[in-house]
Design a protein around this motif. Structure first.
Motif: not given
Length: 264
Positions: A121-122, A135, A139, A143, A161, A200-201, A234-235, A237-238
């Protein structure tokens, strides 16, 4: 949430429901999760599930960390030789960028250190910063369900991340912050030796693949990072903000699963 409700949830999104570990062929969803339950009711039940979280002891207030080099800090060349324990200790005291000044604690990663699947992830959000785990919260809950949909539990993957410290107010990590953390992630990848990486994202995909292309241009196909296949999704959260995109995410998860099977 039991599997019957999960299958109804996927069906309600217009997604073909299948069980990857039992068969490669699509299967029909069960008739219902209970008397009178409809797919929309199943979604409502899903939305009320408590977020994934692990119990943690009370945390001390954030420490003031100097950006000056210290005896605990290791240069990037040293990172490439570290074992897991040394790497985690080094990350926990890292002063390489401004994010160290506002973090509660670092978020190193969690899961199976010998996993075939690496999820990237970010960066940590507020709950991750408090709990020290990647995570968590809404969100993280989504996941977890995305992984369950392809037959994986969180204990069967490793989650990390791009950056190990929470950016203030959950802003995007800056390029220099991602670059400062990159040797740590590269070492995690080298130690795990995953068969597939799920980016992811946007931030994770662009950072891993060294590109500025949009997620919409990166998803739907397989990339490589040092000969390891990378699939972009896609993340969560999105997806929580744009539920209409969940079908695309499901297609990307199927692509990842098929790509993984080809590596075995």
């Amino acid at each position: 949430m039991d599997d019957a409700i999960r299958l109804l949830y996927l069906e309600a999104m217009g997604i073909t429901v299948w069980k990857p570990k039992a068969s490669n062929s699509p299967v029909s969803a069960p008739p219902s999760a209970g008397a009178g339950n409809t797919p929309s009711e199943a979604i409502a039940l899903h939305s009320e599930d408590p977020p994934y979280a692990a119990p943690t002891p009370p945390l001390p207030p954030p420490a003031s960390i100097s950006l000056a080099a210290s005896s605990d800090y290791a240069a990037p060349n040293d990172v490439a030789e570290m074992d897991w324990d040394t790497l985690e200790k080094t990350v926990s005291t890292c002063p390489k960028c401004r994010l160290c000044e506002t973090r509660t604690q670092t978020v190193f990663g969690s899961g199976d250190k010998k996993a075939d699947w690496l999820i990237v992830g970010e960066g940590p959000g507020q709950q991750e910063d408090l709990q020290g785990l990647p995570f968590v919260g809404p969100a993280g809950q989504l996941l977890t369900e995305m992984l369950r949909a392809i037959g994986l539990g969180r204990n069967e993957v490793y989650i990390a991340n791009i950056v190990k410290c929470r950016p203030p107010n959950n802003r995007d990590p800056k390029p220099d912050e991602a670059d400062a953390c990159r040797p740590y992630l590269d070492r995690q990848i080298a130690l795990i030796r995953p068969k597939i990486i799920l980016a992811v994202g946007r931030i994770a995909a662009q950072s891993l693949l060294r590109t500025e292309a949009a997620v919409s241009k990166l998803r739907g196909r397989t990339h490589t990072l040092n000969q390891t296949p990378v699939v972009v999704v896609y993340h969560p959260s999105y997806l929580l903000r744009s539920p209409g995109e969940k079908k695309k995410a499901w297609l990307d998860l199927q692509l990842a699963l098929n790509t993984y099977r080809e590596q075995k």
